[in-house]
Design a protein around this motif. Structure first.
Motif, PDB file in Angstrom:
ATOM      1  N   ALA A 150     -52.737  63.596-102.765  1.00  0.00           N
ATOM      2  CA  ALA A 150     -53.568  64.798-102.887  1.00  0.00           C
ATOM      3  C   ALA A 150     -54.970  64.471-103.399  1.00  0.00           C
ATOM      4  O   ALA A 150     -55.138  63.704-104.350  1.00  0.00           O
ATOM      5  CB  ALA A 150     -52.888  65.804-103.807  1.00  0.00           C
ATOM      6  N   ASN A 151     -55.966  65.044-102.732  1.00  0.00           N
ATOM      7  CA  ASN A 151     -57.364  64.876-103.118  1.00  0.00           C
ATOM      8  C   ASN A 151     -58.117  66.079-102.562  1.00  0.00           C
ATOM      9  O   ASN A 151     -58.485  66.102-101.389  1.00  0.00           O
ATOM     10  CB  ASN A 151     -57.920  63.561-102.565  1.00  0.00           C
ATOM     11  CG  ASN A 151     -59.344  63.300-103.018  1.00  0.00           C
ATOM     12  OD1 ASN A 151     -60.115  64.221-103.237  1.00  0.00           O
ATOM     13  ND2 ASN A 151     -59.684  62.032-103.151  1.00  0.00           N
ATOM     14  N   LEU A 152     -58.338  67.068-103.395  1.00  0.00           N
ATOM     15  CA  LEU A 152     -58.933  68.324-102.941  1.00  0.00           C
ATOM     16  C   LEU A 152     -60.330  68.127-102.356  1.00  0.00           C
ATOM     17  O   LEU A 152     -60.725  68.816-101.415  1.00  0.00           O
ATOM     18  CB  LEU A 152     -58.970  69.338-104.098  1.00  0.00           C
ATOM     19  CG  LEU A 152     -59.236  70.787-103.710  1.00  0.00           C
ATOM     20  CD1 LEU A 152     -58.253  71.279-102.660  1.00  0.00           C
ATOM     21  CD2 LEU A 152     -59.193  71.678-104.932  1.00  0.00           C
ATOM     22  N   ASP A 153     -61.091  67.156-102.904  1.00  0.00           N
ATOM     23  CA  ASP A 153     -62.437  66.891-102.383  1.00  0.00           C
ATOM     24  C   ASP A 153     -62.394  66.444-100.922  1.00  0.00           C
ATOM     25  O   ASP A 153     -63.343  66.640-100.179  1.00  0.00           O
ATOM     26  CB  ASP A 153     -63.140  65.814-103.224  1.00  0.00           C
ATOM     27  CG  ASP A 153     -63.466  66.310-104.631  1.00  0.00           C
ATOM     28  OD1 ASP A 153     -63.560  67.543-104.819  1.00  0.00           O
ATOM     29  OD2 ASP A 153     -63.612  65.468-105.541  1.00  0.00           O
ATOM     30  N   GLN A 154     -61.285  65.813-100.526  1.00  0.00           N
ATOM     31  CA  GLN A 154     -61.131  65.364 -99.145  1.00  0.00           C
ATOM     32  C   GLN A 154     -60.286  66.343 -98.326  1.00  0.00           C
ATOM     33  O   GLN A 154     -59.911  66.054 -97.197  1.00  0.00           O
ATOM     34  CB  GLN A 154     -60.484  63.973 -99.125  1.00  0.00           C
ATOM     35  CG  GLN A 154     -61.360  62.908 -99.748  1.00  0.00           C
ATOM     36  CD  GLN A 154     -60.703  61.546 -99.785  1.00  0.00           C
ATOM     37  OE1 GLN A 154     -59.645  61.328 -99.180  1.00  0.00           O
ATOM     38  NE2 GLN A 154     -61.310  60.613-100.480  1.00  0.00           N
ATOM     39  N   GLY A 155     -59.949  67.495 -98.914  1.00  0.00           N
ATOM     40  CA  GLY A 155     -59.185  68.507 -98.190  1.00  0.00           C
ATOM     41  C   GLY A 155     -57.708  68.197 -98.073  1.00  0.00           C
ATOM     42  O   GLY A 155     -57.025  68.753 -97.221  1.00  0.00           O
ATOM     43  N   MET A 156     -57.208  67.300 -98.923  1.00  0.00           N
ATOM     44  CA  MET A 156     -55.785  66.948 -98.871  1.00  0.00           C
ATOM     45  C   MET A 156     -55.079  67.590-100.061  1.00  0.00           C
ATOM     46  O   MET A 156     -55.409  67.311-101.212  1.00  0.00           O
ATOM     47  CB  MET A 156     -55.610  65.420 -98.900  1.00  0.00           C
ATOM     48  CG  MET A 156     -56.217  64.756 -97.681  1.00  0.00           C
ATOM     49  SD  MET A 156     -55.829  62.997 -97.530  1.00  0.00           S
ATOM     50  CE  MET A 156     -56.683  62.328 -98.938  1.00  0.00           C
ATOM     51  N   ILE A 157     -54.119  68.486 -99.758  1.00  0.00           N
ATOM     52  CA  ILE A 157     -53.416  69.198-100.817  1.00  0.00           C
ATOM     53  C   ILE A 157     -51.951  68.790-100.874  1.00  0.00           C
ATOM     54  O   ILE A 157     -51.329  68.506 -99.855  1.00  0.00           O
ATOM     55  CB  ILE A 157     -53.545  70.738-100.663  1.00  0.00           C
ATOM     56  CG1 ILE A 157     -52.995  71.213 -99.309  1.00  0.00           C
ATOM     57  CG2 ILE A 157     -54.994  71.175-100.850  1.00  0.00           C
ATOM     58  CD1 ILE A 157     -52.932  72.726 -99.174  1.00  0.00           C
TER      59      ILE A 157
END
Length: 195
Positions: A150-157
């Motif tokens: 998960a990495n919200l900055d990269q759009g991965m939730i």
């Protein structure tokens, strides 16, 4: 015949994702060949597993020897009880070994899924989903991935996030009410694809 084969493949892949999602939210006593129950599996994409493997390799082949050398050099300075360099290096070693253990555990328990092989008109693990916020009309794209990816900055939730859980099983055009940490969000699913 070709049509039936395509449908069969699609259903198999959908069922695989469904079993995986079920294992995340419900406990199961079913034990796999490796001795893990379905509830102990950790879903992750091929890309996510690759990144964890790269980090594990770096920690073992680069960080571990560097820290061992730092401890050795610090020992040469004499009295260990008052040696700040020694204690700092030992602390780094403890952190590094803990992270190695964590990565090895997660990779051993991983259920690795290639989203590009999933054929589904519904949102399942690995889906890239474009949504529109019903209030702001802002359009956002998310990919549903494993907890470690998960990495919200990269759009991965994360699959365990309120947003992902709200979208699972939905189709294009469906409207969803998500109980997010910042409050209730109402979204419409605009597009679903797998890559």
């Amino acid at each position: 015949r070709p049509f039936r084969i395509t449908i069969r493949k699609s259903n198999t892949e959908i069922n695989q994702s469904h079993r995986l999602l079920t294992s995340i939210f419900y406990s199961s006593s079913t034990t796999a060949k490796d001795g893990l129950t379905m509830s102990q599996r950790i879903p992750m994409t091929v890309r996510g597993a690759g990144k964890l493997k790269e980090e594990l390799k770096r920690l073992k082949s680069v960080e571990r020897p560097r820290i061992v050398e730092a401890i050795s050099v610090a020992r040469e300075h004499g009295d260990l009880s008052e040696n700040a360099e020694y204690h700092a290096a030992k602390e780094q070693q403890s952190f590094n070994e803990g992270r190695i253990t964590e990565l090895e555990t997660h990779l051993a328990q991983a259920e690795i899924i290639d989203p590009s092989k999933i054929q589904s008109h519904k949102v399942v693990f690995g889906a890239t989903v474009t949504v529109t916020d019903m209030e702001t009309k802002e359009e956002t794209t998310y990919q549903i991935v494993g907890v470690d990816e998960a990495n919200l900055d990269q759009g991965m939730i994360s699959i365990t996030s309120p947003m992902a859980r709200g979208m699972i099983g939905k189709e294009e055009g469906d409207r969803v009410q998500v109980h997010a940490p910042g409050g209730i969000r109402r979204i419409e699913i605009v597009e679903i694809h797998y890559r």
